[in-house]
Structures are given as structure tokens and as C-alpha cells.
Design a protein around this motif. Structure first.
Motif, mmCIF file in Angstrom:
data_model
loop_
_atom_site.group_PDB
_atom_site.id
_atom_site.type_symbol
_atom_site.label_atom_id
_atom_site.label_comp_id
_atom_site.label_asym_id
_atom_site.label_seq_id
_atom_site.Cartn_x
_atom_site.Cartn_y
_atom_site.Cartn_z
ATOM 1 N N SER A 498 2.213 23.578 -1.268
ATOM 2 C CA SER A 498 1.451 22.791 -0.294
ATOM 3 C C SER A 498 2.408 21.908 0.493
ATOM 4 O O SER A 498 3.012 20.990 -0.084
ATOM 5 N N PRO A 499 2.560 22.140 1.784
ATOM 6 C CA PRO A 499 3.534 21.366 2.572
ATOM 7 C C PRO A 499 3.316 19.856 2.512
ATOM 8 O O PRO A 499 4.291 19.091 2.486
ATOM 9 N N ARG A 500 2.076 19.401 2.463
ATOM 10 C CA ARG A 500 1.849 17.953 2.457
ATOM 11 C C ARG A 500 2.338 17.315 1.157
ATOM 12 O O ARG A 500 2.503 16.093 1.076
ATOM 13 N N ASN A 501 2.552 18.138 0.108
ATOM 14 C CA ASN A 501 3.019 17.611 -1.170
ATOM 15 C C ASN A 501 4.539 17.484 -1.258
ATOM 16 O O ASN A 501 5.065 16.960 -2.250
ATOM 17 N N ASP A 502 5.242 17.948 -0.220
ATOM 18 C CA ASP A 502 6.705 17.821 -0.244
ATOM 19 C C ASP A 502 7.113 16.372 -0.442
ATOM 20 O O ASP A 502 8.045 16.070 -1.196
ATOM 21 N N VAL A 503 6.431 15.464 0.234
ATOM 22 C CA VAL A 503 6.792 14.048 0.140
ATOM 23 C C VAL A 503 6.561 13.510 -1.267
ATOM 24 O O VAL A 503 7.280 12.607 -1.721
ATOM 25 N N LEU A 504 5.570 14.043 -1.976
ATOM 26 C CA LEU A 504 5.304 13.590 -3.339
ATOM 27 C C LEU A 504 6.399 14.047 -4.297
ATOM 28 O O LEU A 504 6.741 13.342 -5.254
ATOM 29 N N VAL A 505 6.949 15.220 -4.026
ATOM 30 C CA VAL A 505 7.977 15.769 -4.904
ATOM 31 C C VAL A 505 9.327 15.099 -4.665
ATOM 32 O O VAL A 505 10.088 14.853 -5.597
ATOM 33 N N THR A 506 9.608 14.759 -3.405
ATOM 34 C CA THR A 506 10.947 14.276 -3.051
ATOM 35 C C THR A 506 11.040 12.770 -2.877
ATOM 36 O O THR A 506 12.142 12.239 -2.694
ATOM 37 N N ALA A 507 9.903 12.056 -2.939
ATOM 38 C CA ALA A 507 9.910 10.622 -2.633
ATOM 39 C C ALA A 507 10.703 9.831 -3.666
ATOM 40 O O ALA A 507 10.671 10.127 -4.867
ATOM 41 N N SER A 508 11.392 8.803 -3.188
ATOM 42 C CA SER A 508 12.093 7.888 -4.088
ATOM 43 C C SER A 508 11.081 6.965 -4.748
ATOM 44 O O SER A 508 9.968 6.783 -4.240
ATOM 45 N N PRO A 509 11.441 6.361 -5.887
ATOM 46 C CA PRO A 509 10.477 5.521 -6.627
ATOM 47 C C PRO A 509 9.926 4.351 -5.819
ATOM 48 O O PRO A 509 8.815 3.886 -6.092
ATOM 49 N N ASP A 510 10.689 3.861 -4.818
ATOM 50 C CA ASP A 510 10.238 2.693 -4.061
ATOM 51 C C ASP A 510 9.515 3.074 -2.775
ATOM 52 O O ASP A 510 9.253 2.216 -1.932
ATOM 53 N N ARG A 511 9.187 4.355 -2.614
ATOM 54 C CA ARG A 511 8.560 4.822 -1.362
ATOM 55 C C ARG A 511 7.219 4.138 -1.088
ATOM 56 O O ARG A 511 6.829 3.923 0.051
ATOM 57 N N GLY A 512 6.493 3.787 -2.139
ATOM 58 C CA GLY A 512 5.166 3.206 -1.947
ATOM 59 C C GLY A 512 5.154 1.715 -1.700
ATOM 60 O O GLY A 512 4.094 1.131 -1.468
ATOM 61 N N VAL A 513 6.322 1.059 -1.722
ATOM 62 C CA VAL A 513 6.361 -0.401 -1.580
ATOM 63 C C VAL A 513 5.812 -0.836 -0.229
ATOM 64 O O VAL A 513 5.021 -1.783 -0.135
ATOM 65 N N ALA A 514 6.239 -0.176 0.842
ATOM 66 C CA ALA A 514 5.778 -0.548 2.179
ATOM 67 C C ALA A 514 4.270 -0.367 2.313
ATOM 68 O O ALA A 514 3.592 -1.166 2.973
ATOM 69 N N VAL A 515 3.739 0.676 1.682
ATOM 70 C CA VAL A 515 2.291 0.910 1.735
ATOM 71 C C VAL A 515 1.557 -0.206 1.000
ATOM 72 O O VAL A 515 0.537 -0.714 1.473
ATOM 73 N N ARG A 516 2.088 -0.612 -0.137
ATOM 74 C CA ARG A 516 1.477 -1.716 -0.886
ATOM 75 C C ARG A 516 1.457 -2.993 -0.043
ATOM 76 O O ARG A 516 0.465 -3.717 -0.017
ATOM 77 N N ASP A 517 2.556 -3.243 0.638
ATOM 78 C CA ASP A 517 2.621 -4.445 1.478
ATOM 79 C C ASP A 517 1.571 -4.381 2.578
ATOM 80 O O ASP A 517 0.899 -5.374 2.871
ATOM 81 N N ARG A 518 1.415 -3.215 3.201
ATOM 82 C CA ARG A 518 0.436 -3.075 4.278
ATOM 83 C C ARG A 518 -0.993 -3.258 3.777
ATOM 84 O O ARG A 518 -1.848 -3.800 4.475
ATOM 85 N N LEU A 519 -1.238 -2.801 2.561
ATOM 86 C CA LEU A 519 -2.584 -2.921 1.992
ATOM 87 C C LEU A 519 -2.838 -4.301 1.378
ATOM 88 O O LEU A 519 -3.950 -4.577 0.911
ATOM 89 N N GLY A 520 -1.836 -5.155 1.362
ATOM 90 C CA GLY A 520 -2.013 -6.503 0.827
ATOM 91 C C GLY A 520 -2.031 -6.569 -0.686
ATOM 92 O O GLY A 520 -2.647 -7.475 -1.264
ATOM 93 N N ILE A 521 -1.372 -5.631 -1.350
ATOM 94 C CA ILE A 521 -1.342 -5.594 -2.816
ATOM 95 C C ILE A 521 -0.199 -6.476 -3.313
ATOM 96 O O ILE A 521 0.949 -6.310 -2.879
ATOM 97 N N PRO A 522 -0.465 -7.422 -4.192
ATOM 98 C CA PRO A 522 0.596 -8.305 -4.689
ATOM 99 C C PRO A 522 1.719 -7.517 -5.356
ATOM 100 O O PRO A 522 1.488 -6.533 -6.066
ATOM 101 N N ALA A 523 2.950 -7.960 -5.117
ATOM 102 C CA ALA A 523 4.108 -7.307 -5.720
ATOM 103 C C ALA A 523 4.009 -7.368 -7.241
ATOM 104 O O ALA A 523 3.643 -8.386 -7.816
ATOM 105 N N GLY A 524 4.319 -6.263 -7.891
ATOM 106 C CA GLY A 524 4.305 -6.216 -9.345
ATOM 107 C C GLY A 524 2.983 -5.827 -9.956
ATOM 108 O O GLY A 524 2.908 -5.574 -11.165
#
Length: 707
Positions: A498-524
Motif C-alpha cells: 500500500s503506497p500510503r503506508n510507505d511513510v509508516l514503514v520508513t518514518a523516524s520515531p519523532d515524525r509524529g511530534v509536529a502533528v502532536r503540536d498541531r493538535l495541541g497534545i501536551p508533550a510527553g
């Protein structure tokens, strides 16, 4: 003193009354009284009310000696009310679960305003549920206001049952319902004009029943002439309140629009009565015209004659028919000419989710093609209202002239849902179908064995559209077998992943940090993603299997609950049933509108789902997955599953809320047992997802390189 006095007038509603009362008495918030008014109903409504009153002390019944009509029946109930707020609930409508609690919370939050306006959804007799199209107005402000400061709130339906009014405010102003057909008009306008503190609640609290027949205001009758008298009452009210005189231009416009709307509906007035209705509407419109008012062009017809109005309507209808016929002839001529054009071997036409944006598998293929095959011209078919189309993306609107020109010449078509039926597949063109993930629930031809699940779906049409496919992308052998069975057509399975899953396979562990910040999720914080699928056997497609507020609270400090509904529910009424309000209050995060679900997955630490195909994608992250299968037997019977996911799960399985809460409280959701189940699941369902799926599609299917 109760918080609410819910006044329920009843006349000839014995078929709906129990459902109405049950929805009220089952509310989680119990501080209310019910004043049920039997308006001398000739059916069994009175006896039903008495039976409920005998079982529940909150219900009081007032039997009227003679029929007085809806408005005066409401007045009779209001005279007995002792609650802080008056809530006029029609006896064929129902409250949504948790509605009174949400209203009470919002009243407290806003310091007990004069009026609180909330949302509703139309519940149609054939099963459909549609939210109020002006629901966005309920998000216009978070504080209290006057109608003068936010006049657009008066574009909401002017009825009594989509709001609660503070009783002392009503009594101080002497508001009452008059007799008549349109009794809500001289109640709601004065109430809204006079209120000094109005608040809004962006939540569906009432399901407004749309009967197949029997609705008063949808009945063909001369009683619609009553609208003139009711607007006359509102103007008389303004005359008695000089401080509200500034509302006259607004009311004048609303009156004109309302009268023309009644006149234009085919089933409102008897044809013989229409000329007289127009004459009275025009007379009223001229009598109340404010001197300083400039009349909108669409209302100036009320200054002319009935004959002029009729001629204008007929001319407009004729123009529409001629224009439609000419456009149809032109399309046929152009379509025949385009089919003779040579295909462009470098032109690729993309679409996703019915032209909703640059999304999913097609987007991953498009971006990879721009990187490694820049000679390919990729054009996206997207609606005008599509969100998140990146800069530099060439796009065309569906069914536009440009789209039809490109569709006639494109050598390649990439989509994750079938192309529209009007598309003609030319010899030599290649259609690549990416699907929407690994199938767990029955699809396409397999739905023929599930008549309830295929309601509204034309399976033979789906198969005719699938006959265009040349390649069907699969991420595992399970998908290959299912798609070949569900779509008995002549495509070839492409084991690309599934091409859309390429990012899930290759993403670095910190890839979701920016998304968390945008969604207003507290760090940690530990992020719990809850992503349930739709229920085809439930009206509206959604069943609240988990109390979201309770789950968020039970997760406790240091956790954030993120909810993402099934895409088919995103634009429907479901989020108005409490999810949007919980998001506004910061109880949880509603990520349903996030364009890229991959980013939401990357921002999470664990997935809680039921029978959603998202679990197969999420498994690529090698993070914990919990299957909450509290209605497995019902879902399997209604929709059908290709295998028992609880017997071969990607992690722990819970069967009720208690088990789900305990699993997270104990921390077992991420134990060794969960990891072992996930490993076996990934081996089976992520076999072809290696991070190079999009590249594989571009090289082998778009450029013809050997696999």
C-alpha cells in the motif's frame, strides 16, 4: 426547583409518543420535570401519558377539555412550570442521549443566559439522518451575545424546540404562543430580539422527525395563509417596543422570503389559492416596508402583480429546460469527438475519495512519480471545496470541460474508489485501483449475501465500474484473494504493497511530534487513538460503543484520547452528537478532519479500534493495537467479516467497557502478549509493505519496468 421544565404537547401522536418520552426519561441528567399536555387528543395519547406518569413522578399530565392547538397547549404547560428553563419538545421528536446534560453544562458555563440555542438533525422516515445545514453558525462565538451583535443566528430555523429559555425571562416579557398554523414565528422572533444574553451549543440535542405524511407545515392547505397574521403579530410587537425598532428591516426581509418560499413550494397551497396568497403577501410586504430599506432584487417581485410573478416563474423554468437540453447536446457532440483523439502516454489522471483531495494511496504514487518520473504529467481531479491541495498541483474540477478533455487523452488513471459511471474507458488506457486498505468486512459482490449492509449500494454498478480496472494493488495475499472474489472482473493483482503506508514503514520515531503540536497534545502524553468503523445496521451509521468522556477520564493524567471517525461519517450528523462539544471543552481531540490519517497514526502510541481496516495499516508501526469487539456477533451478522479478528487479533481483545478500562489501567495493553500477537499479525497482513510500494507502482505500472 428542577433545572428544566420540558413541555410536551400531544395531539394524535400515539405512534410516536412512547419513543419521545423514553428518550426524555432515559437522559443521564435527571433534574427536570415533564409537563405533558393532552390537547384533547382523540387517539390513545392521553392514556399513554397517564401510564408514564404512574411510573415516573417527574411526569405530570394536563388533560385539556377541548382542543386548543399547539401554541396554546404549550402555554397551558408553561403556566404549570417551575423549572429554571423552559424546553418545548414536540411529541413526535426525540432527544439524543446526553442532550440534557450537555445543555445543563453549557448553561452553567455561560452563566445562565436568557436563551441557549442548540442543534438538531432531521430524522427521515426512510432511515436517513441529516444535520442542520447551518450548524456552522453554532460555532460563531463561544461567549454570550445579543442577536444584534450576531444577527446570523437568526438564520437558524425559527422554532421553539431548538432552544431553551430561562423561565423568569419569559415571564418578565410576557411571551406566549398565539393560536394558528405558524405559532412559532411570533414566539421566536420576539424572544431572540429581546434576549440580552444568548448562548450557543454546537451539539445535536433533538432528532426532528420527518414524517412521510402528516406533517402540518408540509400539508397542502389554505391554513398557510396564517403566516400573514403571525408576521403581523411580530410587527405589532416591535411597535410596542421602540427600543427594538431597528429590527424592522430585517423582519421585513425575512417575511418576504418566508412568503415566497411557501408560494414556491409545490405542495403547500392549493393552486386556486395561490393568486390570493400572493396578493396578501404583497399587501403585507408593502405595508411594512421601512422607509430606509433597500429591497433585495429577489423580493421586488412582491411589488408587482400575480400575473407578472407567474410569467417570471414560467420564463425561468423555460430557460432552465432549454439550457439543460443545450448542454446535454453539446456534451454528446464533444464526447464523440474526444474519443477519436490519440492517448497521451505521459498523462496520469489522479483522484481519491470521490475527488476530495490529494490523499491516500493515489497521493503517495503521485508524489513518488514527481520524484522519479518527472516526465509524467500528473493531474488531480478535485472538487472546488477540496481541502489541503498542495501548491503546484495541477487540478481540474469533476465533470468540467477540462476534465473531460483530459479523461479522453489520459493513458493512466489512478484512484482509490471507482471512477464515475460516465467515464468511458478507451482502448489502451490503464486503470490502477488502489482500494482503501486491507479488507476485513465484506465488500462488493460479497455484500449480496448481506442485504442490510448493501442498502443504498448498487452492487452490479460497482462491478461494471470495476470492469475498467487493469491493476488492483494489494498489501498481502489475503487482500489478493478477497478482491478477486469480491470483484469478479478481469484485473490483475499487483503485489506492490500500500503506497500510503510507505511513510509508516520508513518514518523516524519523532515524525509524529509536529502533528502532536498541531493538535495541541501536551508533550510527553500517551496518545490513545480511538478509530471505530461505521455500523451499517444502525441508523446514521454510528453507534456509541464507548462513552468517550468516561474513557478520556479513566485514562487519567498524562493521556490524551484522540478520536477519528470513519470517513463516511465525517460530514454527517455524528460529530454533533457530543464529539464536537467534547473537543471544544478539551476533554479529547477530534481528529476526524485531519486530511492525512497516516499523520494521526504517527502521532499516537496505541490504536483502539473495532473492525476498522485501519488496524492493518497501523500494524506497520509495530505499536500496540487493542480490538474492542463488544458487538462482534451483531456486526458479523449485519455486515460480515472475512475472518474472526478476535481469534487472530493484532493485540488484546476486550468485550465490554470494563475490560477496556482495566486493560489501560493495568498497563497490559503494551505487554509481551500484545507484542507477540502483533508480530504474527504483521507477518500475515503487512507482507508487501516494505516502504517502497509507491516506487514499485511508478516503475512497474506507470513506466513498464520489469517487476
Amino acid at each position: 426547583m428542577p433545572r428544566f421544565s420540558v413541555i410536551v404537547p400531544c395531539f394524535n401522536v400515539q405512534s410516536f409518543l412512547r419513543e419521545c418520552l423514553d428518550s426524555l426519561l432515559a437522559q443521564s441528567f435527571g433534574d427536570f420535570e415533564v409537563i405533558a399536555v393532552d390537547d384533547c387528543s382523540p387517539d390513545g395519547s392521553g392514556a399513554i401519558l397517564d401510564a408514564y406518569a404512574a411510573r415516573d413522578e417527574r411526569v405530570r399530565v394536563l388533560h385539556l377539555a377541548q382542543n386548543v392547538g399547539l401554541g396554546r397547549a404549550r402555554n397551558a404547560g408553561a403556566q404549570l412550570a417551575v423549572g429554571d428553563y423552559l424546553f418545548f419538545l414536540d411529541s413526535d421528536d426525540t432527544l439524543t442521549p446526553g442532550a440534557l446534560a450537555a445543555i445543563a453544562d453549557r448553561l452553567a458555563e455561560c452563566g445562565d443566559p436568557d436563551v441557549l440555542v442548540f442543534d438538531y438533525a432531521r430524522a427521515y422516515w426512510w432511515g436517513g439522518v441529516r444535520r442542520n445545514v447551518l450548524a456552522h453558525l453554532l460555532r460563531a462565538t463561544d461567549g454570550v451575545f445579543t442577536a444584534a451583535r450576531l444577527p446570523q443566528v437568526l438564520d437558524l430555523m425559527m422554532v421553539a424546540w431548538n432552544k431553551v429559555q430561562r423561565r423568569d425571562f419569559v415571564e418578565r416579557h410576557g411571551f406566549a404562543f398565539p393560536p394558528g398554523y405558524y405559532e412559532d414565528t411570533p414566539w421566536t422572533f420576539p424572544v431572540m430580539f429581546s434576549a440580552e444574553r444568548i448562548a450557543l451549543l454546537d451539539r445535536i440535542c433533538v432528532l426532528y422527525r420527518q414524517r412521510r405524511q402528516g406533517s402540518i407545515l408540509s400539508t397542502t392547505s389554505a391554513k398557510h395563509f396564517d403566516v400573514h397574521e403571525q408576521y403581523g403579530r411580530v410587527f405589532a410587537f416591535l411597535d410596542s417596543r421602540p427600543e427594538l425598532a431597528s429590527w424592522r428591516p430585517f423582519l421585513h426581509r425575512k417575511m418576504g422570503e418566508h412568503c415566497l418560499d411557501i408560494l414556491g413550494k409545490p405542495n403547500r397551497l392549493p393552486p386556486a389559492d395561490k393568486p390570493e396568497f400572493f396578493r396578501r403577501s404583497a399587501e403585507l410586504f408593502r405595508a411594512h416596508r421601512p422607509d430606509e430599506e433597500s429591497i433585495p432584487p429577489e423580493l421586488r417581485v412582491l411589488y408587482g402583480s400575480w400575473a407578472a410573478y407567474l410569467a417570471r416563474q414560467r420564463a425561468a423554468a423555460l430557460r432552465r429546460r432549454l439550457r439543460a437540453a443545450a448542454e446535454k447536446r453539446a456534451r454528446r457532440t464533444v464526447a464523440r469527438a474526444r474519443l477519436n483523439r490519440r492517448l497521451d502516454p505521459n498523462l496520469v489522471l489522479y483522484s481519491a475519495f470521490s475527488h476530495r483531495g490529494v490523499l491516500g494511496d493515489p497521493a503517495a504514487i503521485y508524489h513518488k512519480a514527481r520524484e522519479i518520473a518527472p516526465h509524467l504529467r500528473g493531474v488531480w481531479v478535485v472538487r472546488d471545496d477540496a481541502a489541503g491541495v498542495p501548491d503546484g498541483v495541477e487540478r481540474v474540477a469533476p465533470d468540467s470541460r477540462a476534465y473531460r478533455q483530459l479523461a479522453a487523452r489520459a493513458a493512466y488513471f489512478v484512484n482509490n474508489v471507482p471512477w464515475p459511471g460516465a467515464l468511458v474507458k478507451r482502448p489502451g488506457s490503464v486503470h490502477i485501483h488502489t482500494h482503501l486498505g486491507t479488507p476485513l468486512k465484506y465488500m462488493a459482490a460479497d455484500l449480496l449475501a448481506k442485504p442490510g449492509a448493501r442498502y443504498g449500494l448498487d452492487v452490479p454498478r460497482m462491478l461494471r465500474q470495476a470492469d475498467r480496472w487493469d491493476h488492483s494493488l494489494v498489501a498481502n495475499l489475503h487482500s489478493e484473494l478477497v478482491w478477486e472474489r469480491a470483484y469478479p472482473c478481469h484485473f490483475a493483482s499487483a503485489r506492490t504493497g500500500s503506497p500510503r503506508n510507505d511513510v509508516l514503514v520508513t518514518a523516524s520515531p519523532d515524525r509524529g511530534v509536529a502533528v502532536r503540536d498541531r493538535l495541541g497534545i501536551p508533550a510527553g502524553n500517551t496518545v490513545v487513538l480511538y478509530a471505530p468503523t461505521r455500523r451499517d445496521h444502525v441508523r446514521g451509521g454510528y453507534a456509541e460503543r464507548v462513552d468517550l468522556a468516561r474513557f478520556a477520564a479513566d485514562l487519567g493524567e498524562g493521556h490524551t484520547l484522540v478520536v477519528r471517525l470513519h470517513p463516511s461519517l465525517a460530514a454527517g450528523p455524528v460529530r454533533g452528537l457530543g464529539l464536537a462539544e467534547l473537543h471544544r471543552r478539551g476533554v479529547l481531540v477530534d481528529a476526524t478532519d485531519e486530511l492525512h490519517v497516516e499523520e494521526v497514526m504517527l502521532a499516537s502510541d496505541v490504536l483502539v479500534t473495532d473492525y476498522s481496516a485501519l488496524m492493518f495499516d497501523y500494524a506497520n508501526l509495530d505499536r500496540p493495537i487493542v480490538v474492542h469487539a463488544d458487538d462482534l456477533a451483531t456486526y458479523t451478522a449485519a455486515r460480515g467479516l472475512y475472518f474472526d479478528v478476535t481469534a487472530e487479533p493484532p493485540g488484546h481483545v476486550t468485550r465490554d467497557y470494563g475490560e477496556l478500562a482495566e486493560l489501560f489501567a493495568s498497563g497490559r495493553w503494551r505487554d509481551e502478549e500484545s507484542a507477540l500477537a502483533r508480530k504474527e499479525f504483521r507477518a500475515r497482513f503487512c507482507a508487501f509493505d516494505d516502504g517502497h510500494a509507491a516506487e514499485r507502482v511508478v516503475r512497474t505500472l506507470l513506466q513498464g519496468e520489469p517487476g
